[in-house]
Design an enzyme around this catalytic site. Structure first.
Site, PDB file in Angstrom:
ATOM      1  CB  SER A 182      34.309 -32.700 -51.094  1.00 49.75           C
ATOM      2  OG  SER A 182      33.698 -33.800 -50.492  1.00 49.75           O
ATOM      3  CG  ASP A 278      33.370 -31.868 -43.334  1.00 47.56           C
ATOM      4  OD1 ASP A 278      34.009 -31.195 -44.128  1.00 47.56           O
ATOM      5  OD2 ASP A 278      32.555 -32.752 -43.683  1.00 47.56           O
ATOM      6  CG  HIS A 345      31.413 -31.019 -47.038  1.00 46.32           C
ATOM      7  ND1 HIS A 345      32.581 -31.540 -46.521  1.00 46.32           N
ATOM      8  CD2 HIS A 345      31.296 -31.536 -48.289  1.00 46.32           C
ATOM      9  CE1 HIS A 345      33.131 -32.347 -47.421  1.00 46.32           C
ATOM     10  NE2 HIS A 345      32.370 -32.354 -48.500  1.00 46.32           N
TER      11      HIS A 345
END
Ligand SMILES: *[C@@H]1O[C@H](CO)[C@@H](O)[C@H](O)[C@H]1NC(C)=O
Ligand SMILES: *[C@@H]1O[C@H](CO)[C@@H](O)[C@H](O)[C@H]1NC(C)=O
Ligand SMILES: *[C@@H]1O[C@H](CO)[C@@H](O)[C@H](O)[C@H]1NC(C)=O
Ligand SMILES: *[C@@H]1O[C@H](CO)[C@@H](O)[C@H](O)[C@H]1NC(C)=O
Ligand SMILES: *[C@@H]1O[C@H](CO)[C@@H](O)[C@H](O)[C@H]1NC(C)=O
Ligand SMILES: *[C@@H]1O[C@H](CO)[C@@H](O)[C@H](O)[C@H]1NC(C)=O
Ligand SMILES: *[C@@H]1O[C@H](CO)[C@@H](O)[C@H](O)[C@H]1NC(C)=O
Ligand SMILES: *[C@@H]1O[C@H](CO)[C@@H](O)[C@H](O)[C@H]1NC(C)=O
Ligand SMILES: *[C@@H]1O[C@H](CO)[C@@H](O)[C@H](O)[C@H]1NC(C)=O
Length: 415
Positions: A182, A278, A345
């Site tokens: 991330s 995502d 994610h």
């Protein structure tokens, strides 16, 4: 000869089955281990501190055996702060301080100590760097904001931790990986070549960006909102002069946190691991900015079967833009790419994402787990550049498997 191999394979099969049994007897306890924080107190005098002034922290496990000179350095994610007020609030919480959270990290996935689940990296030196600066480890503002007492020093944290790791032996690394998820996956892209430069004598250095490819996609709904958001991150942390010159010389620096403007200039081999759906981007950089915070959207986001057909269509549009963005990149042979269609994610620090088959299905992506695809790519056993172009709708891959069933599936994949 063949017979011998066959025999060995059968033996290995038995051994695995035995292992499966013993794993099951160990009950369904999650495997992996908690690793205590090392607080880098010595960095404080260099001004390398979190938003709230606390010292940087990381968790470290020493390498051994063949992994003794190999290093995997992982950068934690957790979004960004995009205004003074936002950073002030963040400074008080989990991602703005190293003192407001448990003093340990759970090591799993790429950081797993168990050879069975992490055959390529289990015995490496493993480092997990805590994220507490809100700028993907990029900020470096000398003065402490007098109005809020907030300190913007992410780049100094990165440098101080690197200095410490080099002294701990990373300077003699043979193999190394910089990875992150991330905001840490974006940090990995931003710091990849710099990291490579720290260990010029290492024979193999590569970077893995997990769910760090945040698209601009200027023709996709919400583009102005995405521009504004990341421009505000750049402005709040005064990143313009620290972002790669290869981007800022061509483009407004406020657009230089979008990896599509960055990865073409990275020299070090980079692996891009993503979902084309995502879930963070769909929610935060697309649906909410474009349509507001509706409870209808929240229902869809948490339970895909409740999405309306309009919502599904919008999510499908996101995927098309996402894949187009990736396909517009220069096609670099050293790059790795694993782009699947599960609504997710973040993958690589959890077993489900790294070594289990939860995202592999429908006969795509060569039936390889993410861990296998990345291991093969890292060691040049085979390249991996695959985008799932067959599943046009988001899949829920969290599934209903119990951890026991999942465990079986992981081992089956490795068999
Ligand atoms: C973490 O360690 C710090 C410094 O050693 C200590 O002050 C704090 O109480 C610890 N926090 C937790 C949650 O254990
Ligand atoms: C900043 O720190 C100073 C000195 O500790 C304190 O007096 C002041 O109240 C703080 N300001 C804010 C906004 O927290
Ligand atoms: C790289 O190796 C050379 C030759 O052994 C040595 O002189 C040099 O100091 C090394 N560089 C670093 C950064 O370790
Ligand atoms: C760059 O982008 C920022 C933020 O969107 C904007 O305020 C600024 O005017 C732009 N600069 C140029 C030279 O276009
Ligand atoms: C967003 O929606 C949720 C659920 O409907 C609600 O609880 C929350 O307060 C909303 N947030 C904002 C900022 O409006
Ligand atoms: C996916 O399925 C699991 C198990 O049924 C459920 O708990 C989860 O909420 C689902 N997620 C989405 C995004 O639909
Ligand atoms: C998701 O929504 C469907 C349809 O409303 C419902 O049948 C199912 O139980 C929900 N799943 C979860 C995990 O809440
Ligand atoms: C890049 O080229 C390779 C080999 O020519 C091909 O297999 C791969 O699909 C291409 N990747 C992308 C993202 O276009
Ligand atoms: C993937 O696995 C399925 C089922 O085991 C098999 O039929 C298929 O040939 C495999 N595909 C690839 C590309 O290996």
């Amino acid at each position: 000869m063949q017979r011998m191999e066959k025999h060995i394979q059968t033996m290995a099969g038995h051994w695995l089955k035995l292992l499966v049994c013993s794993l099951m007897m160990m009950n369904t306890q999650v495997r992996g281990a908690y690793v205590e924080f090392t607080f880098l107190e010595s960095a404080v005098s260099k001004g390398a501190v979190c938003l709230n002034g606390s010292p940087p922290a990381y968790s470290y496990v020493k390498g051994y055996g063949e992994g003794v000179s190999n290093w995997v350095v992982f950068l934690e994610g957790g979004g960004w702060c995009h205004s003074k007020r936002d950073c002030q609030a963040r400074a008080k919480g989990y991602f703005g301080s190293t003192l407001t959270r448990g003093n340990q990290t759970f090591f799993s996935g790429l950081l797993d100590e168990d050879k069975l689940y992490n055959p390529d990296f289990y015995n490496w030196n493993k480092v997990y760097i805590v994220y507490c600066d809100g700028s993907s480890f990029m900020s470096d503002i000398e003065e402490i904001d007098p109005e809020t007492n907030v300190t913007y020093r992410g780049a100094r944290i990165f440098n101080a931790v690197m200095e410490d790791l080099l002294a701990k032996g990373m300077k003699d690394a043979k193999n190394a990986v910089l990875a992150g998820t991330s905001a840490g996956g974006l940090a990995t892209i931003l710091h990849c070549d710099y990291f490579r430069g720290l260990i010029p004598n290492a024979s193999r250095v590569k970077c893995i960006s997990d769910s760090g490819f945040f698209i601009h996609a200027k023709n996709l709904l919400g583009a102005e909102k995405r521009e504004d958001y990341y421009a505000n991150v750049v402005a709040t942390h005064r990143l313009a002069k620290f972002l790669p010159a290869s981007c800022t010389s061509k483009t407004n620096s406020s657009l230089c946190l979008f990896p599509e403007n960055l990865v073409g200039d990275i020299q070090t081999p980079l692996f891009i691991l993503e979902s084309a759906f995502d879930s963070y981007q769909v929610e935060h950089n697309y649906m909410i900015p474009a349509f507001g915070n509706t409870s209808e959207w929240n229902e869809c986001n948490t339970n895909l079967t409740r999405c309306t057909s309009t919502q599904i269509q919008l999510i499908k549009d996101f995927r098309v833009a996402f894949i187009e963005t990736l396909q517009k990149l220069d096609n670099c042979s050293s790059r790795g790419m694993f782009v699947h269609s599960c609504y997710l994610h973040g993958h690589i620090t959890v077993k489900r994402g790294w070594s289990c088959s939860s995202v592999v299905g429908n006969n795509v992506l060569e039936n390889k787990t993410i861990g296998k695809a990345i291991g093969d790519w890292y060691f040049d056993r085979s390249s991996f550049q695959h985008i799932d172009t067959t599943n046009a709708v988001p899949r829920n891959c969290t599934g209903t498997l119990t951890s026991e069933e999942l465990q079986k599936k992981c081992i089956h994949q490795l068999d």
